[in-house]
Scaffold this active site. Structure first.
Site, mmCIF file in Angstrom:
data_model
loop_
_atom_site.group_PDB
_atom_site.id
_atom_site.type_symbol
_atom_site.label_atom_id
_atom_site.label_comp_id
_atom_site.label_asym_id
_atom_site.label_seq_id
_atom_site.Cartn_x
_atom_site.Cartn_y
_atom_site.Cartn_z
ATOM 1 N N LYS A 438 -2.292 -2.103 -0.690
ATOM 2 C CA LYS A 438 -1.839 -1.470 0.547
ATOM 3 C C LYS A 438 -1.700 -2.545 1.611
ATOM 4 O O LYS A 438 -2.693 -2.989 2.180
ATOM 5 C CB LYS A 438 -2.827 -0.383 0.991
ATOM 6 N N TRP A 443 3.091 0.108 0.306
ATOM 7 C CA TRP A 443 2.452 -0.070 -0.991
ATOM 8 C C TRP A 443 3.164 -1.154 -1.796
ATOM 9 O O TRP A 443 4.393 -1.192 -1.837
ATOM 10 C CB TRP A 443 2.547 1.217 -1.811
#
Ligand code: ADP
Length: 542
Positions: A438, A443
């Protein structure tokens, strides 16, 4: 209005009865721990399973009792697989790659009464048996090979000898438990998945329906995937259904041993995790040829690197990339292509095979965001994959807390995997939720980065893990096992990645290991890597 058809319980005993009669030409070939190569047909497998069930009854094993195995892939293990459920007891397969603590834990948690073991594990059990005071042991060998051991173990072949070879199996409800397999539990204690006759039979039927056409009539299949992990992907139950021969490798799972066995036994289809295929491919490259009959592999457990898929496909081996987990029996999706997809150009086919294929019948899928909202199946949206169906665990054995965490309010099982699903049903796993990086609110899929990094010629194996970062939350570190002596530089590898990734998705640093740590189920252990490199300081923080 009810239908007017007979109701016969879906019992696993029916599989051996069927194969013994319908497939006289098929055989179970086993490379045994004792060193020989053993052959028997399905009829003999049934006869020996009958003998075993009668012996177990004499030993006091009753319906519902848990009987454990600690063994490699071989015909005796297969006989236990069928005999124990057929008598209404539960076959608990223990993974020998669990730690000693975890083995003790699962044996107690399952309430195992008897344990079948290969000769290999006798020394280990001698060390553990003080902590398993009520356990009885049977060693999977004949009298001539019985070891001198303090375990006071029985000899498997002695147990069978002289017993009747036919019986009518008992009947009971199809929802009866038949098998128990614990997830390896990279975090926390292992959790038990308790299969039923019905779930295993439906799984076998669904698997045969989608894989049968690619396997061809009466295929010769090599289960590298162990019987001690998720029912060897259901092969002990699918094989008798489709009349397959099984070629059991025993403990020898290196590339050279597998190459030799495939060649000698004309194996057409082999099933296992990507690291196994890495070993076999290295062997193929060093010998300059694949085993002659090999034309199909099934791969799952972790993402199959695209470069490896391409290497197999270029030599005429059809790679079926499947997804599943212990909790899904395991097959959830699989990647056999339609005739139209097979006609597409090589690069397009390989792009399809990088994904994990279409769901199998009976397994419904949804992807949801953090708030549990369903995401569209448009191939773009990512979310946690939830599944539902007759072959999916409704909970964990004797573990209400883990069950409550795993199952959502609608009764779907949360896989912990992050995926996208295309409109045509193709599933692509982006990462395990806990392995995603993250970075700055976005992501990064470790699977994507690893897949690309593996195309660098000096990278034999790699893993991308998250390191904490004060500004971005997390940043990716690339861990590489080099192919030879050359250690590629970070910039060198990033040159391969850059055309396919945004600059913020590139790893911040590269480190090297001589060996990748592996989990009990044959995956790179990112948990171990995260611990090992916890103190690593990224370049911009030095
Ligand atoms: P473990 O005991 O290690 O959890 P499982 O075999 O049950 O063993 O692991 C299931 C997990 O393996 C899945 O949730 C997924 O993260 C991963 N997995 C399985 N197949 C694939 C695949 N084809 N590609 C990527 N990941 C996969």
């Amino acid at each position: 209005m009810d239908g007017l058809m007979m109701h016969r319980p879906l019992l696993q005993s029916g599989l051996l009865d069927y194969a013994a009669e319908a497939w006289p030409g098929a055989e179970i070939v086993s490379r045994r721990v004792e060193g020989d190569l053993h052959r028997q047909g399905w009829a003999e497998t049934r006869a020996r399973a009958v003998q075993l069930s009668l012996a177990l009854e004499d030993l006091g094993i009753a319906p519902g009792d848990r009987v454990a195995t600690l063994a490699w892939n071989g015909h005796r293990h297969l006989e236990i697989y069928h005999a124990v459920p057929a008598m209404g007891a539960v076959c608990h397969t223990i993974n020998p790659r669990l730690s000693a603590e975890q083995m003790i834990f699962v044996a107690h948690h399952a309430g195992d009464r008897l344990l079948f073991t290969d000769l290999t594990f006798v020394p280990l059990l001698e060390k553990l048996h003080d902590r398993l005071p009520d356990m009885r042991y049977v060693i999977l060998t004949d009298r001539a090979h019985m070891p001198d051991t303090g375990l006071q173990a029985l000899c498997y072949e002695d147990l069978l000898e002289g017993r009747a070879t036919d019986r009518a199996w008992p009947e009971f409800p199809e929802t009866t438990a038949s098998g128990l397999c614990y997830t390896s539990g990279t975090t926390g204690d292992p959790k038990g998945v308790l299969y039923s006759h019905r779930s295993n039979m439906l799984h076998a039927l669904a698997t045969a329906a989608v894989l049968g056409p690619d396997l061809g009539p009466q295929p010769r299949i090599l289960p590298v995937v162990p019987l001690f992990h998720v029912n060897a992907w259901g092969l002990p139950f699918t094989a008798p259904l489709v009349g397959a021969s099984l070629v059991m490798p025993g403990p020898a799972l290196d590339g050279a041993s597998l190459w030799d066995l495939c060649q000698a036994e004309a194996v057409q289809s082999a099933w296992g995790v990507p690291t196994i295929w890495q070993g076999l491919m290295a062997e193929i490259q060093s010998r300059g040829a694949k085993p002659d009959a090999l034309r199909h592999i099934v791969v799952g457990g972790s993402a199959m690197p695209r470069s490896l898929t391409e290497a197999f496909e270029k030599m005429g081996v059809d790679v079926n990339h499947a997804w599943g987990m212990t909790e899904t029996s395991p097959l959830g999706s699989q990647g056999s292509l339609t005739p139209q997809e097979r006609d597409r150009p090589f690069a397009e086919r390989m792009a399809l095979k990088q994904g994990q294929g279409r769901r199998v019948f009976g397994v419904e899928m949804k992807i949801v965001d953090d708030a549990g909202r369903r995401q569209p199946h448009d191939g773009q949206a990512m979310g946690e994959l939830f599944v539902r169906g007759n072959t999916v665990a409704a909970g964990y054995h004797d573990n209400p807390d883990a069950t409550a965490r795993a199952v959502d309010a609608e009764g779907w099982f949360g896989t912990g995997d992050i995926a996208s699903i295309r409109p045509d049903g193709f599933l692509t796993l982006r990462d395990r939720a806990k392995d995603l990086i993250k970075s700055g609110g976005e992501w990064i899929s470790s699977i994507d980065v690893e897949n690309l990094a593996l195309t660098h010629p000096d990278v034999a194996q790699c893993a991308v893990i998250a390191l904490p970062h004060p500004k971005w939350d997390e940043r990716p570190l690339l861990v590489v096992k080099p192919r030879g002596d050359a250690r590629p530089g970070l910039e060198d590898v990033c040159a391969v990645l850059r055309p396919h990734l945004a600059s913020w998705q590139l790893p911040d640093d590269i480190v090297f290991v001589d060996e990748m740590p592996m989990t009990a189920t044959g995956k790179i252990s990112k948990l171990t890597l995260r611990q090992r490199f916890a103190d690593h300081v990224l370049p911009d923080l030095r």
